[in-house]
Design a protein around this motif. Sequence first.
Motif, mmCIF file in Angstrom:
data_model
loop_
_atom_site.group_PDB
_atom_site.id
_atom_site.type_symbol
_atom_site.label_atom_id
_atom_site.label_comp_id
_atom_site.label_asym_id
_atom_site.label_seq_id
_atom_site.Cartn_x
_atom_site.Cartn_y
_atom_site.Cartn_z
ATOM 1 N N ASP A 60 38.429 -41.095 15.767
ATOM 2 C CA ASP A 60 37.439 -40.035 15.966
ATOM 3 C C ASP A 60 37.124 -39.278 14.685
ATOM 4 O O ASP A 60 36.626 -38.171 14.718
ATOM 5 C CB ASP A 60 37.921 -39.062 17.040
ATOM 6 C CG ASP A 60 39.265 -38.440 16.700
ATOM 7 O OD1 ASP A 60 39.876 -38.854 15.704
ATOM 8 O OD2 ASP A 60 39.690 -37.549 17.436
ATOM 9 N N GLY A 61 37.383 -39.884 13.550
ATOM 10 C CA GLY A 61 37.146 -39.202 12.288
ATOM 11 C C GLY A 61 38.277 -38.243 11.989
ATOM 12 O O GLY A 61 39.084 -37.917 12.844
ATOM 13 N N VAL A 62 38.342 -37.802 10.772
ATOM 14 C CA VAL A 62 39.411 -36.906 10.353
ATOM 15 C C VAL A 62 38.834 -35.831 9.456
ATOM 16 O O VAL A 62 37.795 -36.018 8.833
ATOM 17 C CB VAL A 62 40.521 -37.669 9.591
ATOM 18 C CG1 VAL A 62 41.251 -38.624 10.498
ATOM 19 C CG2 VAL A 62 39.961 -38.401 8.395
ATOM 20 N N SER A 63 39.515 -34.718 9.385
ATOM 21 C CA SER A 63 39.116 -33.703 8.418
ATOM 22 C C SER A 63 39.875 -33.907 7.109
ATOM 23 O O SER A 63 39.417 -33.543 6.049
ATOM 24 C CB SER A 63 39.371 -32.302 8.965
ATOM 25 O OG SER A 63 40.724 -32.144 9.282
ATOM 26 N N LEU A 106 30.819 -31.761 13.033
ATOM 27 C CA LEU A 106 30.761 -31.980 14.477
ATOM 28 C C LEU A 106 30.146 -30.768 15.173
ATOM 29 O O LEU A 106 30.059 -29.685 14.592
ATOM 30 C CB LEU A 106 32.169 -32.248 15.002
ATOM 31 C CG LEU A 106 32.863 -33.491 14.425
ATOM 32 C CD1 LEU A 106 34.287 -33.598 14.952
ATOM 33 C CD2 LEU A 106 32.074 -34.740 14.744
ATOM 34 N N PRO A 107 29.689 -30.951 16.417
ATOM 35 C CA PRO A 107 29.089 -29.828 17.146
ATOM 36 C C PRO A 107 29.985 -28.585 17.226
ATOM 37 O O PRO A 107 29.491 -27.464 17.266
ATOM 38 C CB PRO A 107 28.829 -30.406 18.539
ATOM 39 C CG PRO A 107 28.663 -31.864 18.312
ATOM 40 C CD PRO A 107 29.596 -32.195 17.176
ATOM 41 N N ASP A 108 31.308 -28.792 17.206
ATOM 42 C CA ASP A 108 32.214 -27.635 17.257
ATOM 43 C C ASP A 108 32.411 -26.994 15.881
ATOM 44 O O ASP A 108 33.168 -26.044 15.724
ATOM 45 C CB ASP A 108 33.564 -28.015 17.859
ATOM 46 C CG ASP A 108 34.370 -28.974 16.984
ATOM 47 O OD1 ASP A 108 33.920 -29.311 15.862
ATOM 48 O OD2 ASP A 108 35.456 -29.381 17.423
ATOM 49 N N GLY A 109 31.717 -27.526 14.855
ATOM 50 C CA GLY A 109 31.795 -26.961 13.514
ATOM 51 C C GLY A 109 32.867 -27.552 12.630
ATOM 52 O O GLY A 109 32.963 -27.209 11.454
ATOM 53 N N SER A 110 33.681 -28.450 13.168
ATOM 54 C CA SER A 110 34.750 -29.032 12.359
ATOM 55 C C SER A 110 34.223 -30.213 11.534
ATOM 56 O O SER A 110 33.337 -30.937 11.975
ATOM 57 C CB SER A 110 35.916 -29.476 13.243
ATOM 58 O OG SER A 110 35.496 -30.464 14.147
#
Length: 119
Positions: free
Chosen positions: A20-23, A54-58
């Motif tokens: 799911d991707g990573v920061s 992402l939509p949640d800002g992350s």
Amino acid sequence: MKRDPDLLRQILLAVEASDDGVSRPDGLDETNAAAVAFHVDLLFEAGLLRRDILPDGSPQLRLTWHGHDYLDHVRDPAACRYARRTATRVGHWSVATIGAVARAAVLAKAQALGLPLHL
């Protein structure tokens, strides 16, 4: 700080392995966060990684098309070592050179297996 081809490859592998991707890529030496951040920036500059929000800002890291291609060329550790040795002998180290030499090694291996290559 110098570029480290092994760290570049490790970062790309870590990002690819994430569903799911990573920061921030996991599995890398946490004690050298500055080196990881520097190399992530280099991968952005080279066009191999991008950061989406992402939509949640992350933030989320993901490979670009070129990032997937480059990683496919250097995925095999033996091909990657060969490419680095070859680039060192000719005195020119770059992502493009390492990728091109690794790609040539992969194509040579395919030809040795008798696979028809129509490039």
